[in-house]
Write a protein that holds these residues in place. Structure first.
Motif, mmCIF file in Angstrom:
data_model
loop_
_atom_site.group_PDB
_atom_site.id
_atom_site.type_symbol
_atom_site.label_atom_id
_atom_site.label_comp_id
_atom_site.label_asym_id
_atom_site.label_seq_id
_atom_site.Cartn_x
_atom_site.Cartn_y
_atom_site.Cartn_z
ATOM 1 N N TYR A 362 -25.999 -21.248 -72.896
ATOM 2 C CA TYR A 362 -25.489 -22.511 -72.338
ATOM 3 C C TYR A 362 -24.765 -23.367 -73.320
ATOM 4 N N HIS A 363 -25.050 -22.851 -74.636
ATOM 5 C CA HIS A 363 -24.253 -23.745 -75.787
ATOM 6 C C HIS A 363 -23.089 -22.953 -76.324
ATOM 7 N N ASN A 364 -23.039 -21.819 -76.269
ATOM 8 C CA ASN A 364 -21.975 -20.659 -76.828
ATOM 9 C C ASN A 364 -21.592 -19.728 -75.801
ATOM 10 N N LYS A 365 -20.277 -19.438 -75.944
ATOM 11 C CA LYS A 365 -19.797 -18.122 -75.270
ATOM 12 C C LYS A 365 -20.514 -17.024 -75.804
ATOM 13 N N ILE A 366 -21.018 -15.996 -75.116
ATOM 14 C CA ILE A 366 -21.551 -14.869 -75.684
ATOM 15 C C ILE A 366 -20.619 -13.555 -75.214
ATOM 16 N N ALA A 367 -20.698 -12.710 -76.418
ATOM 17 C CA ALA A 367 -20.091 -11.319 -76.176
ATOM 18 C C ALA A 367 -21.196 -10.268 -76.789
#
Length: 619
Positions: A362-367
């Protein structure tokens, strides 16, 4: 039993045949081996999955009660007792273990960050406290002073803080991240708390600073830490660096540098195997096995380096037998509780990974990059090949699902599910892309925010990826393909990994994700191990599964273990119902007699404990 648990759980072990419900909203029982506290007189069940709990309740309580064989307490540990079935709740006795009730004068948010093993010490010092209700900062001051015996006012700079953390580490009393952050903030110390928030991060930071120090670049003042340096290298926490000569090298630096590679590798293997033997003698928790697995991965990399003599190699084989025997014994006793442990501070098992990432998404784009079949020692080789010196690796670990095969363990990663809850196609990875999308859709992300890719190798052209997505899941098959093609030895696999890394595509892919503002994590579904054929066909109900060290039968066709070979009927914790699983002991494989195999499917430490790495650029 120590005083803390004795007072809180007084008399429980004598209540055989009864149901005890432990209300544990703070999760401090999740890392305490309750059955050890009561000498095995309790059956412990964590209430996380209602369907799985109902199955265990019927199997371990109702059936045994009805046939008169119930001789233990049936303990249910839950974070919220509202979801427990009424028929269980009505028969049970509720014990409230909420920390705010046990320590009413302390800030409960601070207490939750403590390792559960320190609660006994906190309970002791708290019992002598006669003041009023504390604020969060006052609670931090109290615990840092009374539990960790630190005087914050004496910590003036980075070196003072690191010295204090190393001293605590060797007492097995690491400060929680919020307490480290509090000291840094209060004393205005110039360091990012994230770098040293746990033991892994601290060692990564010191390794990076040591490289700068040895090369003459600006770094922290290691002269103020020299008391610890020899042990940090001989215990395997830090890796020595190659230098051209030993001119100007002080005696306290000697353990951290080398000229003769072969001689240094041999010494390092012997140092680490000695430490492994010490850790094996007292290994109880999954965190102990994470530490052992990390050291074993480095020992394995050294063993298969090709630059050590046969005498050192024989030491590897001797210690390996001890590691695998004790690990198998521990798994049979403790593995069944791992799926239900808290993942707040990090995933314990691979199906925890998306849940852990969810709290950060919810705070960062995730890979998330899943390197199929990559063991910890494989990752150690790959990590050493990265050319970008600003790349930082926060090396965590987690348990794969057993049997250690792709359609069980990798699918658990992308679905976030215990395998017994898979919907159809029990031994197929085909649904994992849809299950990845379903998980994140249920977390509130839109269809266009979620992406899933499966590559045989890292593609040359990365432009086709949807970098506008917020959540990306990627499977890369390269390591598993190299493992299955390296039939003869781990030596060959590691050499092929080094050659593969020279193309730079993995590093370029990770850098591209970071430049597109993704928080990048890398893991594996299972590892691999050097094995030898036993002359036994794999066969089974699912003969084409991808593991050389497992057989799967349906219960109807199971004829029992009549092979005479060294295999174990795996208990099937959390696995799809209706099947029977046999896994190989030791280094055996279902292959022609004496045929060398690099395979997986079994319960060796190399197959079961896999990397979970957070990659980031140095600030």
């Amino acid at each position: 039993m120590d005083m803390f648990y004795e007072e809180l759980l007084n008399g429980i072990s004598s209540r055989k045949g009864q149901i005890i419900i432990i209300h544990d909203p703070d999760g401090f029982f999740s890392e305490v081996t309750v059955s050890e506290l009561f000498d095995g007189s309790i059956d412990v069940h964590y209430f996380n999955d209602p369907d799985l709990f109902r199955y265990e309740y019927e199997r371990d309580y109702r059936q045994r009660r009805d046939n008169g064989t119930l001789d233990k307490v049936f303990m249910v540990i839950c974070s919220n007792n509202r979801g427990i079935p009424y028929d269980v709740l009505s028969k049970g006795s509720l014990v409230d273990m909420e920390l705010s009730r046990i320590f009413p004068l302390l800030d409960s948010r601070v207490i939750r960050s403590l390792n559960p093993s320190l609660l006994t010490l906190l309970y002791d010092v708290y019992s002598r406290y006669n003041g009023g209700k504390m604020t969060a900062d006052e609670t931090l001051d109290f615990i840092i002073s009374e539990v960790f015996n630190l005087s914050i006012d004496k910590i003036k700079g980075v070196e003072d803080l690191i010295s204090a953390l190393l001293n605590l580490m060797y007492q097995d009393k690491m400060l929680p991240p919020d307490m480290i952050e509090y000291i840094i903030r209060k004393q205005r110390i110039n360091i990012d708390p994230e770098y040293i928030s746990d033991k892994t991060g601290l060692m990564e930071y010191l390794q990076n600073q040591w490289a700068k120090f040895v090369s003459g670049e600006e770094s922290i003042d290691f002269d103020r830490l020299k008391l610890y340096m020899d042990n940090l290298f001989t215990d395997g926490y830090l890796r020595p660096l190659e230098v051209e000569n030993m001119d100007g090298i002080s005696s306290w630096m000697a353990a951290g540098v080398y000229v003769d590679r072969a001689k240094t590798l041999a010494k390092r293997m012997l140092d680490i195997t000695r430490r492994l033997e010490s850790l094996l003698a007292d290994a109880r928790s999954y965190k102990d096995w994470f530490d052992i697995a990390g050291l074993w991965a480095e020992v394995s990399m050294i063993r298969h380096d090709g630059n050590i003599d046969t005498g050192v190699a024989s030491e590897f084989e001797r210690v390996r037998d001890d590691v695998e025997t004790k690990f198998a014994d521990w798994l049979l006793k403790r593995y069944g509780s791992l799926p239900y442990l808290s993942y707040v501070s990090g995933p314990v098992m691979v199906h925890h990974i998306p849940w852990y990432l969810k709290s950060r998404a919810y705070h960062n784009k995730i890979a998330l990059i899943v390197m199929d079949g990559m063991s910890l020692s494989d990752w150690t080789v790959i990590e050493s090949c990265f050319k970008d010196k600003e790349m930082r690796f926060h090396d965590g670990k987690c348990f794969a699902w057993i049997p250690t095969i792709t359609p069980i363990s990798r699918r658990a990663i992308f679905s976030g599910q215990i395998p017994m809850n898979f919907i159809g196609q029990d031994f197929s990875t085909y649904p994992e892309g849809k299950e990845w999308a379903r998980f994140w859709s249920e977390a509130g992300f839109g269809h266009t925010d979620i992406a899933y890719y499966k590559f045989i190798d890292v593609p040359d052209k990365l432009e086709s990826l949807n970098y506008d997505a917020d959540i990306i899941g990627v499977v890369i098959d390269a390591v598993d393909n190299l493992a299955h093609s390296s039939k003869l030895s781990i030596d060959g696999l590691h050499e092929n990994l080094r050659l593969w890394m020279k193309n730079g595509r993995l590093e370029r892919f990770i850098r591209e994700l970071m430049e597109k503002s993704f928080d990048v994590y890398l893991t594996s579904d299972h590892g691999n191990v050097a094995a030898v054929g036993t002359g036994m066909e794999r066969g089974g109900y699912v003969p084409d599964i991808d593991g050389e060290r497992v057989r799967v039968y349906n219960r109807v066709s199971d004829s029992g273990n009549d092979s005479g070979h060294h295999e174990i009927r795996w208990p099937g914790y959390g696995l799809p119902q209706g099947y029977v699983f046999y896994v190989m002991e030791g280094n055996g494989a279902y292959a022609r007699s004496d045929q060398p195999v690099v395979g997986h499917g079994g319960i060796s430490i190399e197959e079961v404990i896999v990397p979970f790495v957070h990659l980031r650029k140095d600030a």
